[in-house]
Scaffold this motif. Structure first.
Motif, short mmCIF file in Angstrom:
data_model
loop_
_atom_site.label_atom_id
_atom_site.label_comp_id
_atom_site.label_asym_id
_atom_site.label_seq_id
_atom_site.Cartn_x
_atom_site.Cartn_y
_atom_site.Cartn_z
N LEU A 50 0.83 -1.20 0.00
CA LEU A 50 0.00 0.00 0.00
C LEU A 50 0.87 1.26 0.00
CD1 LEU A 50 -2.80 -0.98 2.56
CD2 LEU A 50 -3.03 -0.75 0.07
N ALA A 51 1.96 1.22 0.78
CA ALA A 51 2.85 2.37 0.83
C ALA A 51 3.52 2.60 -0.53
CB ALA A 51 3.91 2.16 1.91
N THR A 52 3.94 1.52 -1.17
CA THR A 52 4.57 1.65 -2.49
C THR A 52 3.60 2.23 -3.51
OG1 THR A 52 6.07 -0.22 -2.08
CG2 THR A 52 5.65 0.37 -4.38
N LEU A 53 2.38 1.70 -3.54
CA LEU A 53 1.40 2.18 -4.50
C LEU A 53 1.02 3.64 -4.23
CD1 LEU A 53 -0.90 -0.98 -4.83
CD2 LEU A 53 1.04 -0.27 -6.25
N GLY A 54 0.95 4.01 -2.96
CA GLY A 54 0.70 5.41 -2.64
C GLY A 54 1.81 6.31 -3.14
N SER A 55 3.05 5.82 -3.06
CA SER A 55 4.18 6.62 -3.52
C SER A 55 4.17 6.78 -5.04
CB SER A 55 5.50 5.98 -3.07
OG SER A 55 5.77 4.78 -3.79
N TYR A 56 3.45 5.92 -5.74
CA TYR A 56 3.33 6.03 -7.20
C TYR A 56 2.05 6.75 -7.61
CZ TYR A 56 7.44 3.45 -8.64
OH TYR A 56 8.74 3.09 -8.90
N GLY A 57 1.44 7.44 -6.67
CA GLY A 57 0.32 8.29 -7.00
C GLY A 57 -1.03 7.61 -7.04
N VAL A 58 -1.12 6.38 -6.53
CA VAL A 58 -2.40 5.65 -6.53
C VAL A 58 -3.32 6.23 -5.48
CG1 VAL A 58 -3.50 3.42 -6.08
CG2 VAL A 58 -1.40 3.54 -7.45
N ARG A 59 -4.56 6.52 -5.87
CA ARG A 59 -5.55 7.07 -4.95
C ARG A 59 -6.17 5.98 -4.09
NH1 ARG A 59 -11.36 9.09 -7.05
NH2 ARG A 59 -11.25 6.91 -7.73
N ARG A 60 -6.65 4.92 -4.73
CA ARG A 60 -7.29 3.81 -4.02
C ARG A 60 -6.71 2.49 -4.53
NH1 ARG A 60 -12.43 6.52 -5.10
NH2 ARG A 60 -13.11 7.65 -3.23
N VAL A 61 -6.61 1.52 -3.62
CA VAL A 61 -6.21 0.16 -3.97
C VAL A 61 -7.42 -0.74 -3.74
CG1 VAL A 61 -4.69 -1.78 -3.46
CG2 VAL A 61 -3.81 0.57 -3.35
N HIS A 62 -7.93 -1.32 -4.81
CA HIS A 62 -9.08 -2.23 -4.73
C HIS A 62 -8.54 -3.66 -4.62
CE1 HIS A 62 -11.87 1.01 -6.07
NE2 HIS A 62 -10.79 1.41 -6.74
N ALA A 63 -8.75 -4.29 -3.49
CA ALA A 63 -8.24 -5.65 -3.25
C ALA A 63 -9.34 -6.66 -3.54
CB ALA A 63 -7.76 -5.78 -1.81
N LEU A 64 -9.11 -7.52 -4.53
CA LEU A 64 -10.07 -8.57 -4.87
C LEU A 64 -9.85 -9.75 -3.93
CD1 LEU A 64 -9.84 -8.47 -8.78
CD2 LEU A 64 -11.53 -7.37 -7.30
N THR A 65 -10.84 -10.05 -3.13
CA THR A 65 -10.72 -11.12 -2.15
C THR A 65 -11.84 -12.14 -2.33
OG1 THR A 65 -12.02 -9.92 -0.50
CG2 THR A 65 -9.64 -9.56 -0.49
N GLY A 66 -11.72 -13.26 -1.65
CA GLY A 66 -12.72 -14.31 -1.74
C GLY A 66 -12.13 -15.58 -2.32
N GLU A 67 -12.87 -16.67 -2.24
CA GLU A 67 -12.40 -17.97 -2.70
C GLU A 67 -11.99 -17.96 -4.16
OE1 GLU A 67 -11.25 -21.83 -2.06
OE2 GLU A 67 -12.02 -20.40 -0.57
N ALA A 68 -12.67 -17.18 -5.00
CA ALA A 68 -12.39 -17.15 -6.43
C ALA A 68 -11.01 -16.57 -6.74
CB ALA A 68 -13.46 -16.37 -7.17
N PHE A 69 -10.41 -15.84 -5.78
CA PHE A 69 -9.16 -15.15 -6.04
C PHE A 69 -7.98 -15.72 -5.26
CE2 PHE A 69 -12.62 -12.14 -6.81
CZ PHE A 69 -12.37 -11.82 -8.15
N THR A 70 -8.12 -16.97 -4.82
CA THR A 70 -7.03 -17.60 -4.09
C THR A 70 -5.94 -18.13 -5.03
OG1 THR A 70 -8.28 -19.67 -4.03
CG2 THR A 70 -8.45 -18.21 -2.11
#
Length: 326
Positions: A50-70
């Motif tokens: 999250l810190a790295t992505l923030g340093s690259y100007g990312v506003r939001r990080v959408h985390a795909l979670t759940g059994e389908a994304f394992t």
């Protein structure tokens, strides 16, 4: 809003090529469009990511979670991306031009009914975009106008230098658990195995790659090439015929059906340079070819060439490197 799929390593770090895609996305955002850049990651991201992505100007990080994304499933990832896109109102979806990035974006484009531009080198204009991309295995460049309501593209490896934002911020984490159809999980990764320790490294991000082709002669003909790889701090890449003959593992293959590389220096040894192999290495900034055939395609396209037997030339190079290093 621009949405970027960010791939991560086993350690949970953003891959270099994904950071390159974020850099390009941010340049589009600051080119007069004033559109925020959001990232999509699969799984719960660690704080360091999250810190790295923030340093690259990312506003939001959408985390795909759940059994389908394992585990990796291209159709499921595409479905998750489109779910995020619809919720956030994104008009641009992009990823790094990796095997996964290209596959997932192809699914996204097909489902959205729009065109996809793969292996993009640069983007001009605002809406619609005009992109320049590699085609015919990198032998030619094509200008493509993305006039659809949704722009879908992948960024060629090392087309841009990964650069943190001048005014970095903190990325907000948004956990998403979209519903995924069973049909999207028919083709998925069910298990993974780490390769045996070797010198192949991460070919897609390697700055120096030593290549080996049929000229190696046999599975026992790689000793000098492996030494050169070690001396240069490089990764080893091979041609399709080498893997077909069983001399080296497939994950080391460079080409249309292998990895696409963009190193600062590529040293193909005993590789003729068929168009399939050229498709994987044409983005190299400099090529030093070693081959007995002065008319081989790889030699004629190379920045520099040494005409000779690799089993004579490579040991001489190794000896000179050792001598200079004392």
């Amino acid at each position: 809003m621009i949405l970027v799929l960010v791939e991560t390593s086993l350690e949970g770090e953003a891959t270099e090529v994904s950071l390159e895609a974020l850099t390009l996305a941010r340049s589009l955002s600051t080119a007069g469009s004033d559109r925020p850049v959001d990232a999509v990651v699969v799984g719960q991201p660690p704080d360091e990511l999250l810190a790295t992505l923030g340093s690259y100007g990312v506003r939001r990080v959408h985390a795909l979670t759940g059994e389908a994304f394992t585990s990796y499933a291209a159709a499921a990832w595409a479905s998750g991306l489109l779910s995020v896109r619809h919720g956030a109102g994104s008009d641009t979806v992009m990823a790094a031009g990796t095997p996964r990035g290209n596959e997932v974006m192809a699914h996204v484009a097909a489902r959205a009914g729009v065109a996809m531009a793969a292996n993009v080198l640069r983007v001009e204009g605002l809406t619609p975009f005009v992109v320049t991309r590699q085609v015919v295995g990198g032998a030619a460049l094509e200008e493509m106008r993305l006039a659809d309501r949704l722009a879908v593209l992948t960024v060629a490896g090392h087309a841009v230098e990964p650069t943190p934002a001048a005014d970095p911020g903190s990325a907000e984490l948004v956990v998403e658990t979209p519903e995924i159809a069973d049909a999207d999980l028919v083709a998925r990764v069910v298990s993974t195995e780490a390769p045996e320790p070797d010198l192949s490294g991460d070919l897609t991000s390697a700055r120096v790659v030593v290549g080996a082709g049929r000229g190696a002669g046999s599975a026992d003909g790689f000793a000098d090439l492996l030494e050169l790889t070690d001396l240069l701090g490089a990764s080893l890449g091979v041609s399709r015929v080498v893997t077909s003959l069983g001399w080296r593992p497939h994950h080391e293959q460079v080409g249309q059906t292998g990895s696409r590389i963009s190193p600062d220096l590529y040293v193909p040894c005993g590789i003729s340079g068929a168009i399939q192999h050229w498709a994987g290495c044409s983005s190299a900034k400099a090529i030093l070819a070693i081959n007995t055939d002065a008319e081989a395609p790889m030699v004629t396209r190379a920045t520099y060439a040494v005409i000779g037997d690799l089993h004579e030339v490579v040991p001489a190079i190794n000896a000179e490197i050792r001598r200079r290093r004392g």
